[in-house]
Design an enzyme around this catalytic site. Structure first.
Site, PDB file in Angstrom:
ATOM      1  N   SER A  38       0.837  -1.194   0.000  1.00  0.00           N
ATOM      2  CA  SER A  38       0.000   0.000   0.000  1.00  0.00           C
ATOM      3  C   SER A  38       0.880   1.254   0.000  1.00  0.00           C
ATOM      4  O   SER A  38       1.706   1.422  -0.898  1.00  0.00           O
ATOM      5  CB  SER A  38      -0.948  -0.057   1.202  1.00  0.00           C
ATOM      6  OG  SER A  38      -1.963   0.930   1.103  1.00  0.00           O
TER       7      SER A  38
ATOM      8  N   ASP B  98      -9.332  -5.666  -4.728  1.00  0.00           N
ATOM      9  CA  ASP B  98      -8.491  -4.658  -4.084  1.00  0.00           C
ATOM     10  C   ASP B  98      -9.077  -3.251  -4.204  1.00  0.00           C
ATOM     11  O   ASP B  98      -9.903  -2.973  -5.083  1.00  0.00           O
ATOM     12  CB  ASP B  98      -7.115  -4.677  -4.758  1.00  0.00           C
ATOM     13  CG  ASP B  98      -5.994  -4.158  -3.886  1.00  0.00           C
ATOM     14  OD1 ASP B  98      -6.273  -3.404  -2.945  1.00  0.00           O
ATOM     15  OD2 ASP B  98      -4.836  -4.517  -4.165  1.00  0.00           O
TER      16      ASP B  98
ATOM     17  N   HIS C 268      -7.251  -5.755  -0.613  1.00  0.00           N
ATOM     18  CA  HIS C 268      -6.064  -4.959  -0.359  1.00  0.00           C
ATOM     19  C   HIS C 268      -5.075  -5.676   0.563  1.00  0.00           C
ATOM     20  O   HIS C 268      -3.865  -5.496   0.442  1.00  0.00           O
ATOM     21  CB  HIS C 268      -6.475  -3.613   0.249  1.00  0.00           C
ATOM     22  CG  HIS C 268      -5.423  -2.559   0.175  1.00  0.00           C
ATOM     23  ND1 HIS C 268      -4.789  -2.213  -1.010  1.00  0.00           N
ATOM     24  CD2 HIS C 268      -4.872  -1.753   1.131  1.00  0.00           C
ATOM     25  CE1 HIS C 268      -3.915  -1.262  -0.781  1.00  0.00           C
ATOM     26  NE2 HIS C 268      -3.939  -0.971   0.512  1.00  0.00           N
TER      27      HIS C 268
END
Length: 351
Positions: free
Chosen positions: A152, A294, A321
């Protein structure tokens, strides 16, 4: 006579088989012993090392913790958020040690167990790049063994670091992050928001329009309708404890400064961040990991692997995610295969 010779032959074969098995057992135990052998002098503290980081406003300490010992594969972890902690990576402990892969937890400045200067001028991407480089040097990681995994926001940081310092690396893993915050925002607007119940979305948008982000109703709406569908695809009551623990320690100042207060896209310092055109400059073997559900566009992450010079792609069809939890077997198998493949001399790994 023949009967005695047969008996002797059986005994000999049994002894040889026993010796072979003992040798295999000893060979298997030797790497395990080396992996868990202490490398620190003096009092043992579980592999923790506080790293002093030099900044324009003085020296601060960041927390690292080494798990295992493998001179050839050392994986440094960059958590997301921005502003979360290393703790949500704890699931790796169930997979990497058995493969002999060393990994290193690291809380970025302002996060978790590291110092928090409580000064928004520190929440700055170029400064964090230099912080990672100081951590690398302190931990004696180099081009023969240094692998960097960024998830991320950590993926943004990992890309930026590699674009400046890839000569120090053996491999790069960009996990669940696109190469453009602009494209991420567009994907959130054009795709993810349209998957939400229109009535729920209208309430979310109304709160955002008023900039009433502290309204408890905001997260009450987003947790079941967004987080449980695109961040971690498990019922909220089943979210793993390390994830809840990490998110519970989120540095909101860091998060809002970089990401902005909205969950749909980026409006903070990273709003215009875009490195798509620079991916071609990455020669270090690079794994891009995307997931079907995601918050990031999996097609974009697959594309990223075609833009770097030595790219591999891992797709997690059931993941979101945090695919290392909700498509765990796919994620871990692919990550391990990539690390071992690059260690064995491959530039790209088919996953």
């Amino acid at each position: 006579m023949n009967a005695l010779m047969k008996i002797a032959g059986v005994v000999l074969l049994t002894v040889l088989a026993s010796c072979t098995q003992q040798k295999k057992t000893e060979e298997a135990q030797a790497p395990a012993a080396a992996y868990f052998a202490p490398t620190e002098k003096g009092v043992q503290d579980g592999g923790v090392q506080m790293v002093p980081v030099q900044t324009a406003k003085g020296t601060f300490n960041v927390w690292t913790k080494r798990v295992g010992n493998n001179p050839k594969i050392k994986l440094l972890l960059l958590n997301g958020g921005p502003g979360a902690t290393h703790e949500y990576f704890e699931c790796l402990e169930n997979f990497l040690p058995s493969e002999g892969i060393e990994f290193i937890y690291y809380d970025q400045l302002g996060c978790g167990n590291s110092d928090n200067p409580k000064d928004t001028t520190f929440w700055d991407l170029p400064r964090y790049v230099e912080e990672v480089e100081q951590v690398r040097q302190a931990l004696n990681l180099g081009p023969d063994n240094f692998y960097l995994l960024g998830h991320s926001w950590g993926g943004i940081l990992a890309m930026e670091y590699a674009l400046k310092y890839q000569q120090n690396m053996k491999g790069l893993v960009i996990s669940n992050m696109m190469a453009s915050a602009i494209d991420y925002g567009k994907y959130a607007q054009d795709v993810l928001s349209k998957q939400m119940d229109p009535k729920v979305l209208a309430q979310v948008r109304a709160i955002e329009a008023k900039k009433d982000f502290q309204n408890p109703k905001y997260m009450e709406l987003l947790m079941p309708h967004f987080y449980a569908k695109h961040v971690l695809r498990l019922p909220l009551e089943e979210w793993p404890e390390p994830v809840n623990r990490s998110f519970g320690k989120m540095n909101l100042s860091f998060y809002v400064t970089m990401q902005g207060p909205s969950e749909f896209g980026i409006s903070g310092k990273l709003e215009k961040w875009d490195r798509k055109a620079d991916l071609k400059n990455l020669s270090v073997p690079t794994l891009s990991i995307g997931a079907q559900h995601d918050t990031m566009d999996p097609a974009h992450m697959r594309w990223m692997a075609t833009q770097v010079q030595n790219g591999s792609y891992l797709h997690c069809p059931n993941g979101s995610h945090m695919a290392f939890y909700d498509d765990q077997q796919t994620y871990m198998k692919g990550l391990i295969s990539f690390l071992k493949g690059i260690d064995q001399g491959q530039k790209e790994v088919t996953l």
